[in-house]
Scaffold this active site. Structure first.
Site, PDB file in Angstrom:
ATOM      1  N   LEU A  43       5.397   0.301   1.751  1.00 26.08           N
ATOM      2  CA  LEU A  43       4.880  -0.315   2.968  1.00 26.08           C
ATOM      3  C   LEU A  43       3.780  -1.319   2.623  1.00 26.08           C
ATOM      4  O   LEU A  43       2.603  -1.093   2.916  1.00 26.08           O
ATOM      5  CB  LEU A  43       4.320   0.765   3.917  1.00 26.08           C
ATOM      6  CG  LEU A  43       5.300   1.809   4.429  1.00 26.08           C
ATOM      7  CD1 LEU A  43       4.578   2.870   5.248  1.00 26.08           C
ATOM      8  CD2 LEU A  43       6.395   1.153   5.249  1.00 26.08           C
ATOM      9  N   PRO A  44       4.141  -2.423   1.976  1.00 31.16           N
ATOM     10  CA  PRO A  44       3.114  -3.432   1.671  1.00 31.16           C
ATOM     11  C   PRO A  44       2.503  -3.943   2.975  1.00 31.16           C
ATOM     12  O   PRO A  44       3.220  -4.141   3.957  1.00 31.16           O
ATOM     13  CB  PRO A  44       3.867  -4.519   0.923  1.00 31.16           C
ATOM     14  CG  PRO A  44       5.311  -4.254   1.142  1.00 31.16           C
ATOM     15  CD  PRO A  44       5.472  -2.839   1.559  1.00 31.16           C
ATOM     16  N   HIS A  45       1.193  -4.121   2.971  1.00 39.38           N
ATOM     17  CA  HIS A  45       0.519  -4.545   4.191  1.00 39.38           C
ATOM     18  C   HIS A  45      -0.757  -5.300   3.854  1.00 39.38           C
ATOM     19  O   HIS A  45      -1.325  -5.120   2.780  1.00 39.38           O
ATOM     20  CB  HIS A  45       0.203  -3.351   5.086  1.00 39.38           C
ATOM     21  CG  HIS A  45      -0.615  -2.299   4.400  1.00 39.38           C
ATOM     22  ND1 HIS A  45      -0.054  -1.330   3.594  1.00 39.38           N
ATOM     23  CD2 HIS A  45      -1.944  -2.081   4.370  1.00 39.38           C
ATOM     24  CE1 HIS A  45      -1.011  -0.558   3.110  1.00 39.38           C
ATOM     25  NE2 HIS A  45      -2.172  -0.989   3.563  1.00 39.38           N
ATOM     26  N   ALA A  46      -1.183  -6.122   4.807  1.00 41.44           N
ATOM     27  CA  ALA A  46      -2.411  -6.890   4.605  1.00 41.44           C
ATOM     28  C   ALA A  46      -2.917  -7.381   5.950  1.00 41.44           C
ATOM     29  O   ALA A  46      -2.137  -7.601   6.879  1.00 41.44           O
ATOM     30  CB  ALA A  46      -2.164  -8.080   3.682  1.00 41.44           C
TER      31      ALA A  46
END
Length: 148
Positions: free
Chosen positions: A63-66
């Site tokens: 779950l890559p997030h930024a």
């Protein structure tokens, strides 16, 4: 899960990406369409977050997030990899399902709610198995957003 800010056109099924960087760049391009921010800015934000620690959650999922300067709303994009990509997940498995989340800088609560809802949905082995079986983005969308 029906309120997930995701549309089938923001789901890539088995594109030819060979490594984590390429996966994050492909996801950033999709997120850029929803956020109005540049793909390069979003890719850099995702990669910077990964440098702090892998967003791989195990079972072939990440779950890559930024948080993104200038984004006005939460955006979600998906990439499913046919072969799996090394991503420093805690269980050591290659990642096949990437669900990227971009949120406005000030949207800390929304950020956590979206990630939490996704993690709960993806905790189901049945859901993960179905996400790997579907043949197109519409099918992936239906499995991911279906309420039990």
């Amino acid at each position: 899960m029906t309120t997930l800010p995701l549309a089938p056109q923001h789901i890539l099924i088995d594109p030819p990406v060979a490594d984590a960087g390429a996966a994050l760049e492909a996801l950033a391009a999709l997120l850029a369409e929803s956020t109005g921010q540049s793909p390069a800015l979003i890719a850099e934000a995702l990669k910077s977050r990964e440098a702090q620690g892998s967003t791989g959650i195990g079972h072939g999922v990440a779950l890559p997030h930024a948080r993104i300067d200038g984004a006005s709303e939460v955006a979600v994009a998906v990439l499913r990899s046919a072969q799996g990509i090394p991503f420093a997940a805690p269980d050591g498995l290659d990642v096949r399902v990437f669900i990227a989340v971009a949120v406005p800088k000030a949207a800390a609560t929304a950020h956590l709610e979206v990630l939490s809802n996704l993690a709960v949905r993806l905790a189901s082995e049945e859901v993960r198995t179905e996400l790997l079986k579907v043949s197109d983005s519409a099918g992936f969308f239906a499995v991911l957003t279906h309420s039990d």
